[in-house]
Scaffold this motif. Structure first.
Motif, PDB file in Angstrom:
ATOM      1  N   ASN A 152       0.878  -1.158   0.000  1.00  0.00           N
ATOM      2  CA  ASN A 152       0.000   0.000   0.000  1.00  0.00           C
ATOM      3  C   ASN A 152       0.924   1.218   0.000  1.00  0.00           C
ATOM      4  OD1 ASN A 152      -1.553   2.260   0.833  1.00  0.00           O
ATOM      5  ND2 ASN A 152      -3.068   0.915   1.754  1.00  0.00           N
ATOM      6  N   LEU A 153       1.033   1.864  -1.143  1.00  0.00           N
ATOM      7  CA  LEU A 153       1.991   2.966  -1.278  1.00  0.00           C
ATOM      8  C   LEU A 153       1.679   4.123  -0.352  1.00  0.00           C
ATOM      9  CD1 LEU A 153       2.413   3.103  -5.169  1.00  0.00           C
ATOM     10  CD2 LEU A 153       3.985   2.125  -3.491  1.00  0.00           C
ATOM     11  N   GLN A 154       0.437   4.540  -0.336  1.00  0.00           N
ATOM     12  CA  GLN A 154       0.056   5.714   0.454  1.00  0.00           C
ATOM     13  C   GLN A 154       0.336   5.488   1.934  1.00  0.00           C
ATOM     14  OE1 GLN A 154      -4.150   6.841   0.754  1.00  0.00           O
ATOM     15  NE2 GLN A 154      -3.543   8.946   0.288  1.00  0.00           N
ATOM     16  N   ALA A 155      -0.071   4.321   2.449  1.00  0.00           N
ATOM     17  CA  ALA A 155       0.138   4.016   3.869  1.00  0.00           C
ATOM     18  C   ALA A 155       1.617   3.856   4.202  1.00  0.00           C
ATOM     19  CB  ALA A 155      -0.627   2.754   4.248  1.00  0.00           C
ATOM     20  N   SER A 156       2.427   3.536   3.195  1.00  0.00           N
ATOM     21  CA  SER A 156       3.856   3.330   3.406  1.00  0.00           C
ATOM     22  C   SER A 156       4.669   4.594   3.206  1.00  0.00           C
ATOM     23  CB  SER A 156       4.379   2.243   2.451  1.00  0.00           C
ATOM     24  OG  SER A 156       3.719   1.014   2.652  1.00  0.00           O
ATOM     25  N   GLY A 157       4.017   5.687   2.797  1.00  0.00           N
ATOM     26  CA  GLY A 157       4.738   6.927   2.542  1.00  0.00           C
ATOM     27  C   GLY A 157       5.615   6.847   1.311  1.00  0.00           C
ATOM     28  N   LEU A 158       5.104   6.162   0.286  1.00  0.00           N
ATOM     29  CA  LEU A 158       5.879   5.955  -0.930  1.00  0.00           C
ATOM     30  C   LEU A 158       5.146   6.485  -2.158  1.00  0.00           C
ATOM     31  CD1 LEU A 158       7.045   2.265  -0.347  1.00  0.00           C
ATOM     32  CD2 LEU A 158       8.506   4.291  -0.251  1.00  0.00           C
ATOM     33  N   ALA A 159       5.909   6.769  -3.186  1.00  0.00           N
ATOM     34  CA  ALA A 159       5.368   7.082  -4.506  1.00  0.00           C
ATOM     35  C   ALA A 159       6.195   6.321  -5.527  1.00  0.00           C
ATOM     36  CB  ALA A 159       5.432   8.581  -4.780  1.00  0.00           C
ATOM     37  N   VAL A 160       5.593   6.026  -6.663  1.00  0.00           N
ATOM     38  CA  VAL A 160       6.282   5.273  -7.712  1.00  0.00           C
ATOM     39  C   VAL A 160       6.063   5.957  -9.052  1.00  0.00           C
ATOM     40  CG1 VAL A 160       6.240   3.125  -9.050  1.00  0.00           C
ATOM     41  CG2 VAL A 160       6.188   3.024  -6.556  1.00  0.00           C
ATOM     42  N   ILE A 161       7.155   6.169  -9.776  1.00  0.00           N
ATOM     43  CA  ILE A 161       7.053   6.567 -11.175  1.00  0.00           C
ATOM     44  C   ILE A 161       6.930   5.277 -11.981  1.00  0.00           C
ATOM     45  CG2 ILE A 161       8.234   7.579 -13.154  1.00  0.00           C
ATOM     46  CD1 ILE A 161       7.300   9.698 -11.295  1.00  0.00           C
ATOM     47  N   ASP A 162       5.820   5.137 -12.704  1.00  0.00           N
ATOM     48  CA  ASP A 162       5.519   3.921 -13.458  1.00  0.00           C
ATOM     49  C   ASP A 162       5.696   4.197 -14.942  1.00  0.00           C
ATOM     50  OD1 ASP A 162       4.574   1.476 -14.320  1.00  0.00           O
ATOM     51  OD2 ASP A 162       2.453   1.984 -14.012  1.00  0.00           O
ATOM     52  N   LEU A 163       6.687   3.549 -15.541  1.00  0.00           N
ATOM     53  CA  LEU A 163       6.972   3.708 -16.973  1.00  0.00           C
ATOM     54  C   LEU A 163       6.474   2.468 -17.695  1.00  0.00           C
ATOM     55  CD1 LEU A 163      10.663   5.007 -16.734  1.00  0.00           C
ATOM     56  CD2 LEU A 163       8.534   6.295 -16.481  1.00  0.00           C
ATOM     57  N   ASP A 164       5.583   2.658 -18.667  1.00  0.00           N
ATOM     58  CA  ASP A 164       4.949   1.532 -19.350  1.00  0.00           C
ATOM     59  C   ASP A 164       5.142   1.605 -20.850  1.00  0.00           C
ATOM     60  OD1 ASP A 164       3.854  -0.030 -17.318  1.00  0.00           O
ATOM     61  OD2 ASP A 164       2.083   1.233 -17.153  1.00  0.00           O
ATOM     62  N   TYR A 165       5.103   0.401 -21.464  1.00  0.00           N
ATOM     63  CA  TYR A 165       4.941   0.287 -22.909  1.00  0.00           C
ATOM     64  C   TYR A 165       3.467  -0.012 -23.163  1.00  0.00           C
ATOM     65  CZ  TYR A 165      10.029  -0.323 -23.284  1.00  0.00           C
ATOM     66  OH  TYR A 165      11.387  -0.153 -23.224  1.00  0.00           O
ATOM     67  N   HIS A 166       2.846   0.681 -24.099  1.00  0.00           N
ATOM     68  CA  HIS A 166       1.450   0.448 -24.419  1.00  0.00           C
ATOM     69  C   HIS A 166       1.320  -0.090 -25.838  1.00  0.00           C
ATOM     70  CE1 HIS A 166      -0.139   2.255 -20.771  1.00  0.00           C
ATOM     71  NE2 HIS A 166       0.708   3.256 -20.932  1.00  0.00           N
ATOM     72  N   GLY A 167       0.240  -0.841 -26.051  1.00  0.00           N
ATOM     73  CA  GLY A 167       0.017  -1.453 -27.344  1.00  0.00           C
ATOM     74  C   GLY A 167      -0.197  -0.455 -28.470  1.00  0.00           C
ATOM     75  N   ASN A 168      -0.522   0.791 -28.143  1.00  0.00           N
ATOM     76  CA  ASN A 168      -0.758   1.813 -29.163  1.00  0.00           C
ATOM     77  C   ASN A 168       0.521   2.544 -29.563  1.00  0.00           C
ATOM     78  OD1 ASN A 168      -0.297   3.223 -26.842  1.00  0.00           O
ATOM     79  ND2 ASN A 168      -2.277   4.247 -26.773  1.00  0.00           N
ATOM     80  N   GLY A 169       1.654   1.996 -29.187  1.00  0.00           N
ATOM     81  CA  GLY A 169       2.929   2.581 -29.595  1.00  0.00           C
ATOM     82  C   GLY A 169       3.529   3.558 -28.613  1.00  0.00           C
ATOM     83  N   ILE A 170       2.841   3.857 -27.528  1.00  0.00           N
ATOM     84  CA  ILE A 170       3.373   4.783 -26.521  1.00  0.00           C
ATOM     85  C   ILE A 170       4.467   4.084 -25.716  1.00  0.00           C
ATOM     86  CG2 ILE A 170       2.842   6.053 -24.412  1.00  0.00           C
ATOM     87  CD1 ILE A 170       0.080   6.605 -25.559  1.00  0.00           C
ATOM     88  N   ASN A 171       5.615   4.705 -25.609  1.00  0.00           N
ATOM     89  CA  ASN A 171       6.768   4.148 -24.908  1.00  0.00           C
ATOM     90  C   ASN A 171       7.142   5.074 -23.750  1.00  0.00           C
ATOM     91  OD1 ASN A 171       9.362   3.351 -24.060  1.00  0.00           O
ATOM     92  ND2 ASN A 171       9.872   2.545 -26.071  1.00  0.00           N
ATOM     93  N   GLY A 172       6.663   4.741 -22.546  1.00  0.00           N
ATOM     94  CA  GLY A 172       6.906   5.579 -21.383  1.00  0.00           C
ATOM     95  C   GLY A 172       8.373   5.648 -21.004  1.00  0.00           C
ATOM     96  N   VAL A 173       9.101   4.534 -21.186  1.00  0.00           N
ATOM     97  CA  VAL A 173      10.528   4.522 -20.853  1.00  0.00           C
ATOM     98  C   VAL A 173      11.278   5.523 -21.734  1.00  0.00           C
ATOM     99  CG1 VAL A 173      12.623   3.115 -20.777  1.00  0.00           C
ATOM    100  CG2 VAL A 173      10.426   2.118 -20.084  1.00  0.00           C
ATOM    101  N   HIS A 177       9.427   0.506 -12.494  1.00  0.00           N
ATOM    102  CA  HIS A 177       8.885   1.179 -11.313  1.00  0.00           C
ATOM    103  C   HIS A 177      10.043   1.842 -10.577  1.00  0.00           C
ATOM    104  CE1 HIS A 177       4.969  -1.396 -10.903  1.00  0.00           C
ATOM    105  NE2 HIS A 177       4.859  -0.417 -11.760  1.00  0.00           N
ATOM    106  N   ILE A 178       9.968   3.163 -10.404  1.00  0.00           N
ATOM    107  CA  ILE A 178      11.010   3.927  -9.720  1.00  0.00           C
ATOM    108  C   ILE A 178      10.419   4.438  -8.406  1.00  0.00           C
ATOM    109  CG2 ILE A 178      12.651   5.835  -9.917  1.00  0.00           C
ATOM    110  CD1 ILE A 178      12.136   5.752 -12.982  1.00  0.00           C
ATOM    111  N   PHE A 179      10.997   4.016  -7.279  1.00  0.00           N
ATOM    112  CA  PHE A 179      10.421   4.278  -5.960  1.00  0.00           C
ATOM    113  C   PHE A 179      11.002   5.534  -5.315  1.00  0.00           C
ATOM    114  CE2 PHE A 179       9.198  -0.003  -6.614  1.00  0.00           C
ATOM    115  CZ  PHE A 179       8.182  -0.320  -5.720  1.00  0.00           C
ATOM    116  N   TYR A 180      10.128   6.265  -4.591  1.00  0.00           N
ATOM    117  CA  TYR A 180      10.540   7.458  -3.843  1.00  0.00           C
ATOM    118  C   TYR A 180       9.794   7.521  -2.518  1.00  0.00           C
ATOM    119  CZ  TYR A 180      12.444   9.119  -8.277  1.00  0.00           C
ATOM    120  OH  TYR A 180      13.147   9.219  -9.443  1.00  0.00           O
ATOM    121  N   ASN A 181      10.431   8.144  -1.532  1.00  0.00           N
ATOM    122  CA  ASN A 181       9.700   8.511  -0.315  1.00  0.00           C
ATOM    123  C   ASN A 181       8.820   9.716  -0.620  1.00  0.00           C
ATOM    124  OD1 ASN A 181      10.634   6.637   1.676  1.00  0.00           O
ATOM    125  ND2 ASN A 181      12.615   7.688   1.667  1.00  0.00           N
TER     126      ASN A 181
END
Length: 274
Positions: free
Chosen positions: A60-81, A112-116
């Motif tokens: 549970n990110l919120q309860a843990s005091g964490l945030a995550v940058i989520d980089l995804d590849y999507h089927g429509n050609g979008i490349n988050g990385v 997934h890139i983790f941060y406090n």
């Protein structure tokens, strides 16, 4: 030795709030309340794994005091990385240094890139740019690296460092500013066409299909067609899998997990996934 339990106890020792998932999936355990049951209590965690040693693990990110940058590849050609990497390079070394924090691979080639997190950004996911989301309330597999041998959600723990307070940076101010700006520009899409109240559209029929279920002789065909429809409208593969599991739960009786996984894997492959 249970690597999942060992990892759960290490995370809990740092004050991270964990909870169990059904084996091989991202689905909360039946009869529990998902992220609302997340805890760092050692006795509770050990009791979970005495009930079923094959549970997956989530945070549970919120309860843990964490945030995550989520980089995804999507089927429509979008490349988050690619998009995020280019953004960092365009802004210089200070932005690039934000990568010096705990990071995990995801099942389909994302990151997934983790941060406090010491700011209140609300309990929701925020799209920063195409293929890039800031997760503050969403739960994630922990760790999220998945074995190449088995494509389902079975974490491979050996040889990887564990998330801790020592290897996570604070969320940079520039990411907070980016998220705040993104929230300002988030608006509800305008209604399209000449919609009349009570008129059922294609999406409405798809949603109905998720809860209708099917009898024993029709389950495979029902779930296969439903999965194909969800891929055709461009839904994220993780969302499709979760909805497929939900639809299967409405069948009488539900198909075994391995058959649901087989249906999903087959349609995913046809749509260019792995």
């Amino acid at each position: 030795m249970n690597k999942v339990l060992d990892t759960a106890l290490v995370l809990a020792a740092y004050g991270f709030k964990v909870y169990p998932l059904t084996a091989g999936t991202k689905i909360p355990v039946k009869g529990m309340h998902g992220e609302h049951d997340a805890t760092s209590d050692k006795a509770t965690i050990m009791n979970w794994f005495e009930i079923d040693s094959s549970y997956n693990l989530a945070l549970n990110l919120q309860a843990s005091g964490l945030a995550v940058i989520d980089l995804d590849y999507h089927g429509n050609g979008i490349n988050g990385v690619k998009n995020y990497s280019q953004y960092l390079m365009d802004h210089g070394n200070t932005y690039m240094d934000s990568l010096k924090t705990y990071t995990e691979l995801t099942p389909r080639g994302g990151i997934h890139i983790f941060y406090n997190l010491n700011h209140d950004l609300g309990n929701k996911d925020i799209q920063l740019m195409p293929g890039v989301e800031l997760l503050t309330g969403k739960v994630v597999i922990a760790p999220s690296y998945i074995s190449e041998i088995n494509k389902w959600y079975i974490p491979q723990y050996q040889g990887y460092q564990t998330l801790s307070r020592k290897n996570v940076q604070p969320l940079p101010d520039w990411i907070i500013e980016l998220a705040t700006e993104a929230q300002k520009h988030t608006t509800k899409p305008a209604a399209q066409g000449n919609y009349q109240p009570g008129q059922k559209r294609w999406t409405g029929r798809l949603l109905d299909g998720l809860v209708h279920g099917a009898s024993k002789g029709d389950r495979n065909n029902y779930l296969t067609q439903l999965t194909g429809k969800m891929f055709r409208v461009g839904a994220d593969s993780d969302s499709i899998y979760n909805l497929l599991v939900f639809a299967n739960s409405n069948c009488e009786p539900p198909l075994p997990d391995h058959e649901v996984n087989s249906i999903f894997g087959s349609i995913l492959k046809k749509n260019g996934g792995r």
